[in-house]
Design a protein around this motif. Structure first.
Motif, short mmCIF file in Angstrom:
data_model
loop_
_atom_site.label_atom_id
_atom_site.label_comp_id
_atom_site.label_asym_id
_atom_site.label_seq_id
_atom_site.Cartn_x
_atom_site.Cartn_y
_atom_site.Cartn_z
N ALA A 64 0.88 -1.16 -0.09
CA ALA A 64 -0.14 -0.19 -0.09
C ALA A 64 0.97 1.19 0.09
O ALA A 64 1.92 1.19 0.53
CB ALA A 64 -0.95 -0.07 1.20
N CYS A 65 0.43 2.10 -0.57
CA CYS A 65 0.98 3.57 -0.68
C CYS A 65 2.49 3.50 -1.18
O CYS A 65 3.36 4.27 -0.61
CB CYS A 65 0.98 4.19 0.68
SG CYS A 65 -0.81 4.55 1.13
N CYS A 67 4.89 1.05 -0.52
CA CYS A 67 5.53 0.46 0.32
C CYS A 67 5.07 -1.11 0.53
O CYS A 67 3.87 -1.16 0.37
CB CYS A 67 5.60 0.91 1.72
SG CYS A 67 6.31 2.84 1.82
N ASP A 85 10.33 0.67 1.38
CA ASP A 85 9.92 1.76 0.28
C ASP A 85 10.26 1.30 -1.05
O ASP A 85 11.65 1.24 -1.34
CB ASP A 85 10.60 3.12 0.73
CG ASP A 85 9.88 4.06 0.08
OD1 ASP A 85 9.95 4.00 -1.36
OD2 ASP A 85 9.75 5.20 0.46
N GLU A 110 -4.79 1.22 1.09
CA GLU A 110 -4.73 2.36 0.84
C GLU A 110 -6.05 3.02 1.12
O GLU A 110 -7.02 2.76 0.29
CB GLU A 110 -4.15 2.54 -0.51
CG GLU A 110 -3.01 2.09 -0.92
CD GLU A 110 -2.34 2.52 -2.47
OE1 GLU A 110 -3.24 2.77 -3.12
OE2 GLU A 110 -1.65 2.01 -2.83
N GLU A 113 -5.56 9.72 -0.09
CA GLU A 113 -4.76 10.72 0.43
C GLU A 113 -3.64 10.37 1.11
O GLU A 113 -2.98 10.99 1.96
CB GLU A 113 -5.42 11.94 1.30
CG GLU A 113 -7.02 12.25 0.76
CD GLU A 113 -7.72 13.08 1.64
OE1 GLU A 113 -7.32 13.18 2.87
OE2 GLU A 113 -8.75 13.85 1.46
N ASP A 114 -2.89 9.25 0.65
CA ASP A 114 -1.73 8.89 0.96
C ASP A 114 -1.84 8.19 2.48
O ASP A 114 -0.62 8.26 3.12
CB ASP A 114 -0.42 9.95 0.93
CG ASP A 114 0.82 9.09 0.62
OD1 ASP A 114 0.91 7.89 0.26
OD2 ASP A 114 1.73 9.68 1.11
N ARG A 115 -2.89 7.83 2.92
CA ARG A 115 -3.04 7.43 4.19
C ARG A 115 -3.30 6.03 4.16
O ARG A 115 -3.69 5.44 3.26
CB ARG A 115 -4.54 7.86 4.99
CG ARG A 115 -4.38 9.40 5.21
CD ARG A 115 -5.59 9.99 5.69
NE ARG A 115 -6.62 9.54 4.90
CZ ARG A 115 -7.98 9.82 5.45
NH1 ARG A 115 -8.25 10.05 6.65
NH2 ARG A 115 -8.75 9.58 4.45
N LEU A 116 -2.88 5.21 5.21
CA LEU A 116 -3.13 3.64 5.27
C LEU A 116 -4.40 3.32 5.95
O LEU A 116 -4.84 4.24 7.05
CB LEU A 116 -2.06 3.20 6.21
CG LEU A 116 -0.76 3.12 5.42
CD1 LEU A 116 0.70 2.53 6.18
CD2 LEU A 116 -0.53 2.43 4.13
N ASN A 137 -0.26 9.40 7.34
CA ASN A 137 0.12 9.34 5.94
C ASN A 137 1.40 8.07 6.02
O ASN A 137 2.49 8.29 6.69
CB ASN A 137 1.06 10.72 5.41
CG ASN A 137 -0.06 11.44 5.13
OD1 ASN A 137 -1.48 11.20 5.13
ND2 ASN A 137 0.37 12.79 4.98
N ARG A 138 1.31 6.89 5.58
CA ARG A 138 2.17 5.74 5.40
C ARG A 138 2.66 5.33 6.81
O ARG A 138 3.34 4.54 6.75
CB ARG A 138 3.38 6.22 4.48
CG ARG A 138 3.22 6.40 3.20
CD ARG A 138 4.44 6.40 2.36
NE ARG A 138 4.29 6.66 1.10
CZ ARG A 138 5.32 6.58 0.10
NH1 ARG A 138 6.52 6.12 0.36
NH2 ARG A 138 5.11 6.81 -1.22
N ARG A 167 -6.22 -0.64 -2.81
CA ARG A 167 -7.27 -0.44 -2.06
C ARG A 167 -8.17 -1.58 -1.64
O ARG A 167 -9.53 -1.31 -1.60
CB ARG A 167 -8.19 0.72 -2.57
CG ARG A 167 -8.84 0.17 -3.92
CD ARG A 167 -9.55 1.50 -4.79
NE ARG A 167 -10.40 0.96 -5.71
CZ ARG A 167 -10.96 1.72 -6.72
NH1 ARG A 167 -11.05 3.13 -6.48
NH2 ARG A 167 -11.83 1.14 -7.77
#
Length: 231
Positions: A64-65, A67, A85, A110, A113-116, A137-138, A167
């Motif tokens: 996700a994101c 990573c 990463d 995901e 907005e780059d959040r987990l 964020n991550r 997602r």
């Protein structure tokens, strides 16, 4: 050039030699493996933590994101996440999940907005729920998670988180049967996907299974692998 870029892909393989980790990457454009990263777990966790880390066990892998998160179960010392990463090819250790979430059966997705986001099946009673929380964020800091949604699951089935990527979450379920009603055909195995945006379960596959023969599902095939073979 656009067609080549659309079908290009990488395969990432994590290898472990005692307490050192190596990342090997296969590029579809070159067809060769290369060592992209390596790190000692002692450097990441520290000597004091390594004293309790006898047999690190990977009990989950999530993407996700940008990573990849490998969930590490470290005896009685709790759970940590080894993070790669994939852009910088750098390792790090993430904070543990919130209290009560530091066991297997998680799914990291995901959340936008780059959040987990994180899913886990909670079975505190005979009823089971699928809990969904969102973090920063991550990050996997235990202080950043906020409850987002609880999805009630059918009590006639036993559910398990199989995989997650991007997602999407993949669940399997089997009908709960007593020994008296057990059938030689075995339980009904079904797979469901869940889109984080809609939070709706969608059945994607199902069939009777018998004995110990279990299916294996794969996700994120590249377009080139899904295309029909030609002669």
């Amino acid at each position: 050039m656009a067609a080549v870029e659309e079908t290009a892909f990488r395969v990432i393989w994590l290898a472990r030699c005692k307490i050192k980790f190596y990342i090997f990457v296969l590029s579809s454009s070159t067809g060769h493996w290369r060592v992209a990263a390596s790190h000692s777990l002692t450097d990441l966790l520290g000597e004091s933590t390594m004293m309790t880390l006898m047999h690190p066990l990977f009990i989950g892998c999530y993407h996700a994101c940008g990573c990849i998160y490998w969930q590490l179960s470290m005896d009685n010392s709790g759970t940590e996440f080894l993070v790669l990463d994939t852009q910088r090819m750098e390792f790090s250790i993430a904070d543990h999940p919130p209290k009560g979430w530091n066991t297997g059966g998680l799914g990291i997705v995901e959340a936008g907005e780059d959040r987990l986001g994180m899913f886990r099946i909670i079975a505190e009673t005979a009823e089971a729920d699928l809990r969904y929380i969102i973090g920063g964020n991550r990050g996997l800091s235990s202080t950043q998670w906020q409850a987002e949604k609880t999805i009630s699951l059918d009590s006639k089935y036993r559910y398990c988180v199989e995989a997650s990527s991007g997602r999407y979450l993949l669940l399997d379920r089997r009908r709960v049967r007593s020994y008296e009603n057990y059938s030689l055909d075995g339980p009904q195995m079904e797979y469901f996907s869940l889109d984080v945006e809609t939070l709706q379960l969608e059945r994607v596959w199902g069939k009777p299974i018998s004995g110990t023969s279990l299916p294996h599902l794969y996700i994120n095939f590249t377009p080139s692998l899904l295309s029909s073979p030609t002669v």
